[in-house]
Design a protein around this motif. Sequence first.
Motif, PDB file in Angstrom:
ATOM      1  N   LEU A 288       2.299   1.809  -3.484  1.00 54.88           N
ATOM      2  CA  LEU A 288       1.261   2.338  -4.369  1.00 54.88           C
ATOM      3  C   LEU A 288       1.011   3.817  -4.093  1.00 54.88           C
ATOM      4  O   LEU A 288       0.869   4.628  -5.018  1.00 54.88           O
ATOM      5  N   THR A 289       0.981   4.166  -2.812  1.00 54.37           N
ATOM      6  CA  THR A 289       0.757   5.565  -2.426  1.00 54.37           C
ATOM      7  C   THR A 289       1.883   6.461  -2.931  1.00 54.37           C
ATOM      8  O   THR A 289       1.673   7.635  -3.247  1.00 54.37           O
TER       9      THR A 289
ATOM     10  N   ARG B 152      -1.006 -11.520  -5.516  1.00 54.52           N
ATOM     11  CA  ARG B 152      -2.379 -11.036  -5.692  1.00 54.52           C
ATOM     12  C   ARG B 152      -3.365 -11.868  -4.874  1.00 54.52           C
ATOM     13  O   ARG B 152      -4.312 -11.329  -4.312  1.00 54.52           O
TER      14      ARG B 152
ATOM     15  N   LEU C 204      -5.941  -5.732  -2.352  1.00 54.16           N
ATOM     16  CA  LEU C 204      -5.128  -4.874  -3.212  1.00 54.16           C
ATOM     17  C   LEU C 204      -5.106  -5.347  -4.658  1.00 54.16           C
ATOM     18  O   LEU C 204      -4.490  -4.703  -5.510  1.00 54.16           O
TER      19      LEU C 204
ATOM     20  N   GLU D 226      -6.996  -5.354  -7.230  1.00 51.04           N
ATOM     21  CA  GLU D 226      -7.394  -4.464  -8.320  1.00 51.04           C
ATOM     22  C   GLU D 226      -6.321  -3.419  -8.633  1.00 51.04           C
ATOM     23  O   GLU D 226      -6.286  -2.879  -9.731  1.00 51.04           O
ATOM     24  N   ARG D 227      -5.455  -3.161  -7.658  1.00 50.96           N
ATOM     25  CA  ARG D 227      -4.402  -2.155  -7.854  1.00 50.96           C
ATOM     26  C   ARG D 227      -3.064  -2.786  -8.243  1.00 50.96           C
ATOM     27  O   ARG D 227      -2.093  -2.081  -8.480  1.00 50.96           O
ATOM     28  N   LEU D 228      -3.050  -4.114  -8.293  1.00 50.98           N
ATOM     29  CA  LEU D 228      -1.825  -4.822  -8.651  1.00 50.98           C
ATOM     30  C   LEU D 228      -1.981  -5.414 -10.045  1.00 50.98           C
ATOM     31  O   LEU D 228      -2.765  -6.339 -10.256  1.00 50.98           O
TER      32      LEU D 228
ATOM     33  N   ALA E 178       3.850   1.943  -9.856  1.00 48.16           N
ATOM     34  CA  ALA E 178       2.996   0.934 -10.481  1.00 48.16           C
ATOM     35  C   ALA E 178       3.570  -0.438 -10.164  1.00 48.16           C
ATOM     36  O   ALA E 178       4.746  -0.701 -10.440  1.00 48.16           O
TER      37      ALA E 178
ATOM     38  N   SER F 221       0.836  -1.207   0.000  1.00 52.36           N
ATOM     39  CA  SER F 221       0.000   0.000   0.000  1.00 52.36           C
ATOM     40  C   SER F 221       0.870   1.255   0.000  1.00 52.36           C
ATOM     41  O   SER F 221       0.566   2.236  -0.702  1.00 52.36           O
TER      42      SER F 221
END
Length: 423
Positions: free
Chosen positions: A285-286, A298, A304, A306-308, A290, A282
Amino acid sequence: MEQLIKEQTLEQMKRAKQASRRLSLLTQKEKDRALYEIGKQLLQSQETILAANQQDLMRAEQDGQPASYLDRLRLTPERLQDLVDSLHQLAEQTDPVGEVITSWTRPNGLIIEQVRVPLGVIGMVYEARPNVTVDAAAIALKTGNAIVLRGSRSALESNLALTACIRQALTETGLPEEAVQYLPYPDHAVVDVLCTANALIDVIIPRGGANLIQRVLRTSTVPVLETGVGNCHVFIDKTAAYDMAEAIILNAKTSRPGVCNAAETLLLHKDWPQEQQAALLSRLLTAGIALRACEKTRTLHPELAERLAIASPEDWDTEYLELTLAVRTVDSLDDALEHISIHGTGHSEAIIAEDAQRAQRFLSGVDAAAVYHNASTRFTDGGEFGFGAEIGISTQKLHARGPMGLIAITTSKYLVRGSGQIR
């Protein structure tokens, strides 16, 4: 390639060869005075240099070059001052030329000494990074070598401005300006001429992307001192402390993502606490990174997912040089070592671990130029290693490895003193 350009290229190399003979006889005081004078000339010409660099940046932007490329190309007052500081640090280094490496006396009375001497003439082929023009020329001069520089078209104006300062400094200190040559010709065939001039060039050092390095390796008949791309890994062991792991991976990835010692892959031990893994991902990502993650990562972190992005097989071998990071969860330390042995490029690798024995297994098991325990890969740098500057980072094993400072671009010869002995 036009015959005239080939003739001009050969003529410049001949001049460098002639100058190298004089350079090899210089004292440390003479060489150090020239280094300080180069720094003086850079500061006096700062406005001209930055204006030239701005022309290069504008052209690169028009060509659609990515932000990481522009960062490598950019000069600022701060970066110019860093170059001057590195010149001063080089001047303070002990001159390796003339150092007696070892000596002994044979039973017949012959006294044999092995001493360090310059290589002669260095051919440098590089992309972007105008700072290389100064670093390479300075290291060459400090070690009594002449140098022939061939930078990329994207940095032409910057390189010409910097070379003019270097040659002016040589003139001001009574040294041969012909010792530093810059080949301004855009034709790529110039590189082939440089790489096959065995009678004039003693070693070729390529510094840039994989395509450039491979081209030089394929075409060169002159010995190549190979620098390599940096697909660098940070492995977070199951014994890692969270705060240290977060600080190191953020530094290794974000402090300057467009350089070869930046981290490109994060390996997570599956037994590192899940909440710490989630917190770290996290945080990355913040920070605007990417993430391209393996299926296991995953699955372990569905919140997380959807963000990976899903990592492809190519991601494990990619030097991104941007704010993108591949992430893989491994089952063991041995799995991390296996991944690095397959996908690493022999540049820089790091383990974050509190267990000293596990860290030592990593340090011993990784085959790379620099291997770190609880420190960022970003330290693989001549300046950070105390060399003053570097001419490149070698990922080969002969004849130099890692950041190449002064000693890396010297060779040796034997001085044998007798009193009439015959064999």
